[in-house]
Enzyme design. Structure first.
Site, short mmCIF file in Angstrom:
data_model
loop_
_atom_site.label_atom_id
_atom_site.label_comp_id
_atom_site.label_asym_id
_atom_site.label_seq_id
_atom_site.Cartn_x
_atom_site.Cartn_y
_atom_site.Cartn_z
N ARG A 78 22.34 -18.93 1.89
CA ARG A 78 21.16 -18.05 2.75
C ARG A 78 19.80 -18.75 2.53
O ARG A 78 18.89 -18.89 3.09
CB ARG A 78 20.41 -16.69 2.04
CG ARG A 78 22.13 -15.13 1.77
CD ARG A 78 21.23 -14.07 1.05
NE ARG A 78 22.92 -13.30 1.63
CZ ARG A 78 22.79 -12.00 1.20
NH1 ARG A 78 21.86 -11.81 0.00
NH2 ARG A 78 23.30 -11.42 2.04
N ARG B 74 21.66 -16.21 -4.22
CA ARG B 74 22.46 -14.49 -4.79
C ARG B 74 23.12 -15.37 -3.11
O ARG B 74 22.36 -15.52 -2.88
CB ARG B 74 22.22 -13.63 -4.94
CG ARG B 74 23.08 -12.77 -4.92
CD ARG B 74 22.63 -11.24 -5.08
NE ARG B 74 21.34 -10.40 -4.01
CZ ARG B 74 22.31 -10.50 -3.06
NH1 ARG B 74 23.98 -10.18 -2.44
NH2 ARG B 74 21.22 -9.70 -2.36
#
Lengths: 640, 254, 245
Positions: A332, A437
């Site tokens: 991400r 994450r």
């Protein structure tokens, strides 16, 4: 004040640590469990699963949520899926690979032992959820289906259409409600926790405010568990729900719990760009869309043609170009920064030129519209409702938005904060994701903490207090905190200024997005650290909260939350300024390669930055927990 | 665009409420309905009037917190859409829009547009779960579940618990909510052990709070997740079976 | 906030009582009794249509039909016995149907003590479904008139010339009065409206759900309503307009 941080990571080989630890922690005899009372604040995946499991074990549990029912918690909005190293698809997955991917995805800023434990229990989570009736997607043979997700080269993500978070939360909620029915868990709804109460250095309870009647009340317990989620709403515009806030963990922080890595925030690459200045929040489009969607911008910034009129040779599929190995499935942080670079260079698309295209044309041609519809129909409908555009025909427009915070309360291997008896689980703690994450790992971590970790480790602390009753709520320690809470509430009501709380929140958000968002710089952070206190002062004197404490007052609730965001925002900037490197979600402009990639400094920054409250929000005390890597070699993340 | 908003204002459950009219000027068509209310509230605060209380949270149509009657329809004119996902482009410039809270005895009013929906929790407590203690689950792939069954269970499980079904129902019945909850679990193999007791308990708790279903079908149209009333038929069938079925297996003992 | 909504544990009762105590059970009973009443209505309609048949040996066919009803299963049963068994069943079904409807209406009123003050805008609920309790109640009053008119011969509901067993003559006499004809036609239309929702609703209440046939339920409801309405309207109109004499 604690000055050293003891992670309590058990010794032994990585793969055996958790098993050994489970054997070595003290247990509470089943007959004695009912003598302990545990308070859990928050009813999302972590809170609900912990409450249900502790109730099943026989503890007396009290759950607090400021929602009208536990099922509203923001875990419900997670779309994409949940990772587990089941290797049902025989593509080479293993516990170790999930561990490795997570450590690497987190840019080597998380604890090996925690992450390995997470990968181990991921297997049990899927079993547990399935047994609860979570309707995961299945193949025609009736077995569970998987999809692939960013940052991984195997398919290990279990999903339930585009509503995996909802289904998992409903599973945990149903388990919780079963315990409520048996009386083992007592449920408090529309009650917000406003402070932690300590006695002799230990957490002994909380003080709450009833959001309907305004009643400020104390609740005592042998241990307090915070499962109150993340703080992305410090940015005002984020994908978090409107009520998400930092208050519970921030108040705990002020009571002595160290706050770890506040600057680690995740900016999710696939959100719908803002359409006007009144936007109240941003909507996330599941990352799973990147499985089939191709991200592009026009090659030329001057190209003002509609997306379907731009021929392939004039399109820049920049992720595929820059990262051929992972293509559109890079992690991400990498995807977000690439989009930001494109928009910053003037190639942004859409009316406000603030997005990039996510195009499903080739997937529809390859797989057929039916298949794409089956996979993403609810996401496509949602996109259509918000933008009035049809993604089957016109590419979606997406742009990164704050989404998840890896930082949170510092916890040891047992998930206990630096305040004895105070635990933090789920997104509220800092533990498993390092500086970034991976997709589909938040659900995994929340449920791992709640179902399988905390229920074991909390006994180790409680065992010491067998026979002790809870501190009565008329004890002076409770009165003192109650008074402070009431004082704060009265303060907001009597400020009687000229501007709404929302206005200040928006202004704070703008500063944070600009200076402490997707990329940060020393000068920017310093500017933020001088702007925020000034705005904070204005907030305190010029806020306007109408109404009373005694009836439902949503602006009053918000005032307390924004108050805490102001202090947190300073901690985020201080932390970002202290971390002279780029890693994961934390990108400092001064530390990048020639190609614009993050430049880590493992020599000086392979640590957890834990901050202790000193009374001055802009000047906390730093204590470092050095991270030791015995099993993985620290390499530069490459997704090329 | 400009609209005229007639909003239900009521300070407390005990006080008398009434409609209040607000001229909401210069709003964008791109705004969501709740963002329009945000702006109105911001303006009210500036004028020294208490803002309108309304429940909302995720604004993505999944948490089920929001929900008001808009022009006599639960969640407003767009079908399959929660209030937070409704956009102002669905209204005409200059239109008068009437906003009212959910009305049902099972949903007592708290303030303005906010109601208490905890009766739904009571229904779920009655059996909306599969009793499986943490740690006692077998491997997830042990029981294959036909895709169609899993998909249909999901269709029922998609319920967000917003209460629009009750609000829209001319009888104030919660059968669609309860049927969705029951069907989700009753369709799955894991849910069979408690199938009959679950159905019996949940239906009976539901009826303590809400009205009865007379099959208008209004709930299905109001449901932001478009959950089918076929699930109500499934629930009815299961309830009848639960009542008639011999579950004790033996009745005589020595 | 404090828990305001709590559930009280109820005492268990024998299962038919408990079943009927629940709204779902009552709806099931309404569906079953509704089905029975529809069966009766179909038989009744077919019987009525005998008015169009020619005389048999100088006796109107419909009078013979009346006679046959009284003598059902004679000599196994005495005269009238089977007819009364059927009538009792029918009355019981009506009583249950009406009682269930009444108590559900009370329940539904209680479920929304404060009604919407703004106008409602319905999408699925139609005229038929929203007027069930009115169409049903009015029809019930009509039934009393009808029984007084044909079965019991109570004036002024019955014509002055009413005579026991003279079905055809009574028929003609009663529909020579145009307000009575209007009443019967209206009632038949009400019945049609009631059944348009009732028949469809019956499937839901019984939990009969099969995606393959679900769309047919509406057609069946519509078809049955039209057939019954037309079947009941035809004889009175035929008399009123002098088609049969």
């Amino acid at each position: 004040m604690t000055t050293t941080l003891e992670s309590k990571v058990p010794s032994g080989p990585l793969a055996d640590k958790w098993e050994n630890h489970k054997f070595s922690v003290r247990l509470v005899n089943p007959n004695n469990k009912r003598k302990f009372k545990i308070i859990i604040v928050g009813s999302g995946l972590a809170g609900a699963s912990a409450a249900a499991t502790l109730g099943e074990l026989g503890y007396n549990v009290e759950v607090f949520t400021f929602h009208d029912t536990p099922r509203r918690a923001h875990s419900i909005a997670a779309q994409g899926g949940i990772n587990a190293a089941k290797n049902y698809h025989n593509d080479g997955d293993s516990v170790y690979r999930l561990f490795y991917d997570t450590i690497k995805g987190g840019d080597y800023r998380s604890r090996e032992a925690n992450v390995h434990r997470l990968a181990e229990v991921s297997l049990n989570i899927i079993d547990q959820a399935t047994a609860q009736g979570v309707p995961f997607a299945r193949e025609y043979g009736g077995l569970l289906d998987n999809r692939s997700f960013g940052g991984a080269q195997v398919s290990r993500t279990f999903y339930a259409r585009g509503a995996t978070g909802q289904q998992l939360l409903l599973g945990a909620y149903s388990a919780l409600m079963r315990q409520v029915e048996t009386g083992k868990v007592k449920l408090h709804t529309r009650i917000e926790m406003l402070d932690v109460v300590k006695k002799d250095g230990r957490a002994v309870g909380i003080v709450t405010r009833d959001l309907v009647t305004g009643e400020v009340k104390s609740h005592s317990a042998h241990a307090v568990v915070l499962a109150t989620g993340g703080y992305s709403n410090a940015y005002f515009l984020s994908t978090n729900a409107m009520a998400c806030n930092v208050s519970a963990i921030w108040r705990a922080h002020r009571q002595g719990a160290a706050f770890a890595n506040p600057c680690y925030t995740q900016i999710h690459p696939t959100c719908i760009p803002a359409s006007d200045e009144f936007q109240s929040k941003l909507t996330l489009m599941s990352e799973s869309l990147r499985n089939d969607g191709r991200i592009w911008v026009p090659k030329s910034a001057d190209d003002k043609r509609g997306p379907n009129e731009i021929p392939p040779e004039d399109r820049d599929y920049y992720l595929e170009r820059m990262y051929p190995a992972f293509g559109n499935l890079v992690p991400r942080d990498v995807a977000s920064r690439a989009s930001k670079r494109m928009v910053d260079s003037g190639k942004g698309v859409g009316p406000l030129e603030n997005g990039v295209y996510l195009d499903f044309q080739s997937a529809i041609e390859r797989e057929g519209k039916d298949v794409i519809e089956d996979r993403y129909s609810n996401l496509f409908e949602m996109y259509n409702r918000i933008t009035d555009e049809n993604p089957y025909k016109v590419p979606m427009r997406i742009y990164p938005a704050p989404h998840y915070t890896m930082g949170g309360l510092w916890v040891d291997y047992n998930l206990m904060t630096t305040v004895p008896g105070l635990y933090a689980i789920g997104e509220a703690n800092f533990s498993d994701h390092g500086a970034n994450r991976l997709g589909a790992s938040a659900l995994m971590q929340g449920l791992a903490d709640g179902y399988f970790v905390l229920p074991y480790t909390i006994g180790d602390y409680l065992a010491d207090y067998l026979g002790d009753s809870v501190v009565p709520t008329d004890d002076p320690v409770f009165n003192e905190v109650e008074d402070a809470v009431s004082g704060r509430v009265d303060g907001y009501l009597s400020a009687n200024g000229t501007r709404s709380v929302d206005w200040f929140h928006k202004e704070l958000g703008k500063i944070m997005l600009d200076q402490c968002g997707m990329s940060r710089s020393e000068s920017g952070l310093q500017k933020a650290l001088s702007d925020i206190p000034a705005l904070y002062e204005e907030f305190q004197s010029d806020m306007r909260v109408l109404g009373t404490n005694e009836s439902m007052n949503q602006s009053l609730e918000k005032a307390g939350r924004v108050d805490d965001f102001f202090e947190l925002a300073q901690a985020m900037c201080v932390d970002a300024l202290a971390r002279d490197e780029s890693c994961g979600g934390h990108f400092r402009e001064e530390f990048q390669t020639d190609e614009g990639e993050a430049l880590r400094d493992d020599e000086n920054f392979a640590h957890v930055a834990s901050w202790f409250w000193t009374g001055d929000a802009g000047n906390p005390e730093l204590v470092k927990e050095e991270l030791e890597f015995e099993n993985v070699a620290l390499t530069t993340r490459s997704y090329k | 665009m400009n609209i005229v908003l007639q909003v239900w204002r009521q300070d407390s459950p005990e006080s008398r409420g009434g409609f209040k009219t607000y001229q909401v000027k210069d709003i964008s068509e791109e705004m969501s309905f709740l963002e329009m209310l945000d702006i109105l509230n911001e303006r009210l605060i500036n004028q020294g009037e208490e803002p309108i209380a309304f429940d909302h949270d995720c604004r993505e149509g999944i948490c089920g917190t929001c929900g008001v009657m808009i022009n006599g329809q639960a969640h407003g004119p767009q079908q399959g859409t929660a209030t937070c996902q409704l956009h102002m482009r669905k209204f005409q410039d200059g239109e008068t829009v009437v906003v009212e809270p959910w009305r049902a005895t099972g949903f007592p009013l708290i303030r303005d547009l906010v109601v208490d929906r905890s009766a739904f929790d009571r229904i779920v407590e009655g059996g909306g779960y599969i009793s499986v203690d943490t740690g006692s689950a077998p491997d997830a792939n042990l029981i294959p579940i036909p895709k169609l069954v899993a998909d249909t269970a999901f269709d029922a499980a998609a319920c967000i618990g917003c209460g629009a079904c009750v609000a829209a129902c001319p009888n104030g019945a919660a059968n669609l909510f309860t049927a969705a909850k029951i069907s989700h679990l009753n369709l799955l193999p894991q849910g069979q052990s408690e199938r009959w007791s679950r159905t019996e308990n949940m239906v009976e708790i539901m009826e303590e709070f809400f009205g009865s279903c007379t099959n208008h079908g209004e709930c299905e149209k109001a449901c932001p997740k478009q959950i089918s009333i076929d699930f109500i038929a499934l629930m009815n069938a299961d309830y009848v079976k639960a009542k008639f079925k011999n579950r004790r297996l033996v009745s005589q003992n020595g | 906030m404090a828990v305001t909504q709590t559930v009280e544990k109820k005492k268990r009762a024998p299962f038919p009582v408990e079943f009927y105590r629940s709204a779902v059970g009552k709806k099931w009973v309404m569906a079953i009794t509704g089905l029975g009443i529809i069966g009766f209505a179909i038989a009744h309609m077919i019987g009525n249509l005998k008015i169009f048949l020619p005389d048999v040996d100088g006796i109107p066919d419909i009078d013979l039909y009346g006679e046959a009803l009284r003598e059902l299963f004679v000599p196994i049963f005495p005269e009238y016995a089977v007819l009364w068994i059927l009538r009792t069943g029918l009355i019981l079904m009506f009583v249950l149907h009406v009682h269930a409807a009444y108590s559900l209406t009370i329940m539904n009123r209680r479920a929304r003590t404060t009604d919407y003050e703004g106008p409602r805008s319905y999408i699925a609920a139609n005229y038929a479904s929203r007027t069930m309790r009115w169409s049903g109640t009015i029809f019930l009053f009509y039934l009393l008139f009808h029984l007084a008119d044909f079965t019991l011969g109570i004036q002024p509901a019955a014509p002055e010339t009413w005579e026991y067993g003279e079905v055809f003559a009574n028929f003609q006499a009663t529909f020579d009065r145009w307000p009575v004809t209007v009443l019967y036609v209206t009632a038949a239309i009400l019945l049609g409206i009631h059944l348009y929702h009732g028949v469809w609703s019956m499937f839901q209440s019984l939990g009969i759900n099969n995606p393959r046939f679900n769309t047919w339920r509406r057609y069946l409801a519509g078809g049955l309503s039209v057939i019954l309405t037309l079947g009941f309207i035809a004889p009175p109109l035929a008399v009123a307009f002098g088609v049969i004499t």
